[in-house]
Write a protein that holds these residues in place. Structure first.
Motif, PDB file in Angstrom:
ATOM      1  N   LEU A 198      47.184  -3.135  57.631  1.00  0.00           N
ATOM      2  CA  LEU A 198      46.625  -1.794  57.911  1.00  0.00           C
ATOM      3  C   LEU A 198      47.778  -0.858  58.278  1.00  0.00           C
ATOM      4  O   LEU A 198      47.913  -0.425  59.430  1.00  0.00           O
ATOM      5  CB  LEU A 198      45.638  -1.881  59.088  1.00  0.00           C
ATOM      6  N   PRO A 199      48.599  -0.521  57.284  1.00  0.00           N
ATOM      7  CA  PRO A 199      49.801   0.237  57.601  1.00  0.00           C
ATOM      8  C   PRO A 199      49.519   1.624  58.182  1.00  0.00           C
ATOM      9  O   PRO A 199      50.356   2.182  58.890  1.00  0.00           O
ATOM     10  CB  PRO A 199      50.529   0.343  56.258  1.00  0.00           C
ATOM     11  N   GLU A 200      48.339   2.173  57.897  1.00  0.00           N
ATOM     12  CA  GLU A 200      48.041   3.530  58.384  1.00  0.00           C
ATOM     13  C   GLU A 200      47.542   3.531  59.821  1.00  0.00           C
ATOM     14  O   GLU A 200      47.442   4.582  60.448  1.00  0.00           O
ATOM     15  CB  GLU A 200      47.006   4.222  57.476  1.00  0.00           C
ATOM     16  N   ALA A 201      47.204   2.356  60.350  1.00  0.00           N
ATOM     17  CA  ALA A 201      46.661   2.317  61.717  1.00  0.00           C
ATOM     18  C   ALA A 201      47.791   2.197  62.729  1.00  0.00           C
ATOM     19  O   ALA A 201      48.883   1.693  62.418  1.00  0.00           O
ATOM     20  CB  ALA A 201      45.708   1.130  61.855  1.00  0.00           C
ATOM     21  N   LYS A 219      44.104  15.471  61.392  1.00  0.00           N
ATOM     22  CA  LYS A 219      43.659  14.094  61.621  1.00  0.00           C
ATOM     23  C   LYS A 219      42.901  13.926  62.934  1.00  0.00           C
ATOM     24  O   LYS A 219      41.921  13.179  62.990  1.00  0.00           O
ATOM     25  CB  LYS A 219      44.840  13.129  61.534  1.00  0.00           C
ATOM     26  N   ARG A 264      38.726   1.612  58.847  1.00  0.00           N
ATOM     27  CA  ARG A 264      39.475   2.384  57.844  1.00  0.00           C
ATOM     28  C   ARG A 264      38.536   2.977  56.797  1.00  0.00           C
ATOM     29  O   ARG A 264      38.661   4.144  56.426  1.00  0.00           O
ATOM     30  CB  ARG A 264      40.504   1.470  57.176  1.00  0.00           C
ATOM     31  N   MET A 304      42.079   9.145  62.769  1.00  0.00           N
ATOM     32  CA  MET A 304      43.125   8.320  63.394  1.00  0.00           C
ATOM     33  C   MET A 304      42.518   7.001  63.838  1.00  0.00           C
ATOM     34  O   MET A 304      41.462   6.983  64.466  1.00  0.00           O
ATOM     35  CB  MET A 304      43.676   9.027  64.643  1.00  0.00           C
TER      36      MET A 304
END
Ligand SMILES: NC(=O)C1=CN([C@@H]2O[C@H](COP(=O)(O)OP(=O)(O)OC[C@H]3O[C@@H](n4cnc5c(N)ncnc54)[C@H](O)[C@@H]3O)[C@@H](O)[C@H]2O)[C@H](O)CC1
Ligand SMILES: [K+]
Length: 532
Positions: free
Chosen positions: A305-308, A255, A282, A288
């Motif tokens: 934005l759960p991945e941020a 990542k 995103r 990342m």
């Protein structure tokens, strides 16, 4: 690069076109032969258009074409087209109100009349035509159009009939696209040989209609001799835009190798801006994504934005970010790119000072630009070592660069001056977004949609551009090329969304969902080197 690809990128001024043309003539090509060749191609294209588009150009035995003929070689082209269409069975009539004409144009007029094509001195006598060909002026227009031609053009415009302009709609300045007195409002423009700069300026677009290029085999050597190897002004085209995307990814990566973007955005007042910037980031595919927002926005950002990595920062009384509170052991140099501005409010002023001091590529938009303008754009940016990209619309541009050319007029000149003086890459938003680097090269985005004229669509671009910059950080791709790719991708997503949902259906949130969808279509249609 193949001929088609190069030709599709080249943009010329009137003087450059004249210089290229002169080289062709100096090489031995007779002027009359070139006109014959070019106008033959125009006639072929018009005939194909008439056959293809029968709803727009209905078949009818009384179908009549009115041809407007000027005094120069644009008029000469029009007369060759008139003759060819006449011989191919179309009913044509000519309007030519000029007594003084270039010799070649006079000869073609004489011949056209000798074979029975009628030449009228009043445009009213062509009122029953179904289609008009505009050959009044091309790149030789020298001054504002006056009467009686101006009145004739206004009359033509009032008829609202299909009009195909040869080279460019008569009345437009070839370089700035400004309307000189009045101008033909064409529904189609057949640009000859190389794209004229004026056709890519916002102020021309009401008159240009659907534009396409008629390639008449200008030798590449002549183009390079006048424009140089790097070309001064380029259209952004699909192949070059796709070639700077981080696709395909290397099979072995992680990542952090795919870039770490820091977005700094939002305030209690403007939480949507932060969200849209995050969604744009995103969609870029960045490895990342960290987003610094005021603490009170953290929960809504995490939910969307759960991945941020959402960094909640201390707030001012007004709800702006008071201070960047990065995670322990992290400073700004850990990021591969920073994008800062949407929804910040001017109360976040100290934050901007801090990011400007960083050594990381930086995108500034919206309030980031307003704060920069308050600080003094040019002296502030001249101190920066790392690349900076500014993404103003015309209003922000005026605040950033109050002493430069008006960004509503010759946008290319304005954006060039801004980049040269600020040492930043400047992306001037508009119907034809213009991007300049400090060395004076300009990129113009030739396709877009008014559907993108909507609050929040700029925030999406900021996130997208930041994400692409972060991913390119180890790849040695010029920042301006990545900026051009982001503008192209954003516009293409808007176009696809507008096709599927109408121009009213492209809210910024929806736009973010089309970014990957359009890429999928574009990448698959271009190459089989990507596998999904
Ligand atoms: N580029 C090429 O290789 C080719 C171009 N072709 C066509 O030629 C025109 C350019 O021709 P040129 O004669 O230089 O200019 P114009 O036809 O645009 O007209 C110039 C003509 O008009 C007079 N004039 C200028 N402004 C005004 C005004 N406001 N009112 C009245 N008269 C005006 C001026 O004095 C000149 O006499 C290009 O666009 C192509 O269509 C070739 O045919 C093929 C190769
Ligand atoms: K014209």
């Amino acid at each position: 690069m193949g001929r088609q690809e190069l030709i599709s990128q080249v943009v010329v001024t009137a003087q450059q076109m004249r210089d290229i043309e002169n080289r062709i003539f100096a090489g031995g090509m007779p002027v009359a032969a070139l006109m014959e060749k070019v106008a033959g191609l125009i006639a072929d294209r018009i005939q194909t258009k008439l056959a293809e588009d029968t709803t727009y150009f209905p078949h009818s035995p009384s179908f009549r074409i009115g041809i407007l003929v000027g005094p120069g070689h644009n008029g000469g082209d029009a007369l060759v087209v008139a003759r060819e269409l006449y011989f191919r069975g179309y009913e044509v009539g000519i309007y030519c109100p000029f007594s003084k004409r270039k010799e070649l144009t006079s000869q073609h007029l004489q011949y056209a009349q000798s074979i029975g094509i009628i030449c009228y001195e009043s445009i009213e006598l062509l009122a029953d035509c179904h289609l008009f060909i505009d050959g009044l002026f091309g790149f030789g227009l020298e001054r504002a159009i006056s009467d009686p031609i101006a009145t004739a053009i206004n009359q033509l415009n009032e008829w609202h009939k299909p009009v195909i302009a040869i080279d460019l709609p008569s009345g437009l300045h070839t370089d700035t696209g400004e309307v000189l007195g009045t101008a033909v409002r064409a529904t189609h423009t057949l640009c000859l040989g190389l794209w004229k700069l004026g056709l890519l300026q916002d102020q021309a677009l009401d008159c240009v209609g659907k534009a396409e290029l008629i390639d008449f085999d200008i030798p590449l050597a002549d183009i390079h001799a006048i424009l140089g190897k790097s070309l001064g002004i380029k259209r952004i085209v699909k192949t070059t835009a796709l070639s700077t995307l981080p696709l395909p990814r290397p099979p072995v990566t992680h990542k952090y190798k795919e870039g770490h973007l820091l977005l700094i955005c939002g305030s209690r007042r403007y939480s949507g801006g932060a969200l849209l910037t995050g969604l744009g980031g995103r969609a870029s595919g960045v490895g990342m994504l960290s987003i610094a927002v005021p603490e009170s926005l953290k929960s809504i950002m995490v939910a969307q934005l759960p991945e941020a990595l959402i960094i909640g920062c201390p707030e001012t009384e007004s709800g702006a970010i008071a201070q960047l509170q990065l995670p322990e052991n992290t400073d700004l140099s850990k990021f591969n790119a920073i994008a800062c501005g949407p929804g910040l409010t001017r109360d976040a002023n100290p934050i901007l000072q801090q990011v400007l001091e960083s050594t990381v590529p930086l995108v500034l938009d919206a309030d980031g630009l307003n704060i920069l303008a308050d600080m003094g754009t040019i002296p502030t940016l001249q101190k920066r070592q790392a690349p900076t990209v500014l993404t103003p619309h015309a209003g922000e541009f005026k605040r950033l660069f109050p002493d430069l050319s008006d960004a509503n007029q010759d946008r290319v000149k304005a954006v060039r001056e801004a980049a040269a003086q600020s040492h930043a890459v400047v992306l001037l938003k508009g119907a034809r977004t213009a991007i300049a680097n400090p060395q004076g090269t300009v990129w113009l985005n030739p396709e877009s949609t008014p559907a993108l004229a909507r609050g929040g669509s700029g925030d999406v671009l900021t996130g997208l551009l930041g994400g692409l910059l972060a991913q390119a950080s180890s790849k040695n791709i010029p920042v301006e090329d990545i900026t051009a790719t982001a503008a192209w991708w954003h516009a293409q997503a808007g176009i696809l969304a507008a096709q599927e949902r109408t121009e009213l259906g492209v809210d910024a949130h929806t736009l973010t969902q089309y970014l990957i969808q359009v890429l999928l279509l574009e990448v698959i249609s271009t190459s089989d080197k990507y596998s999904f």
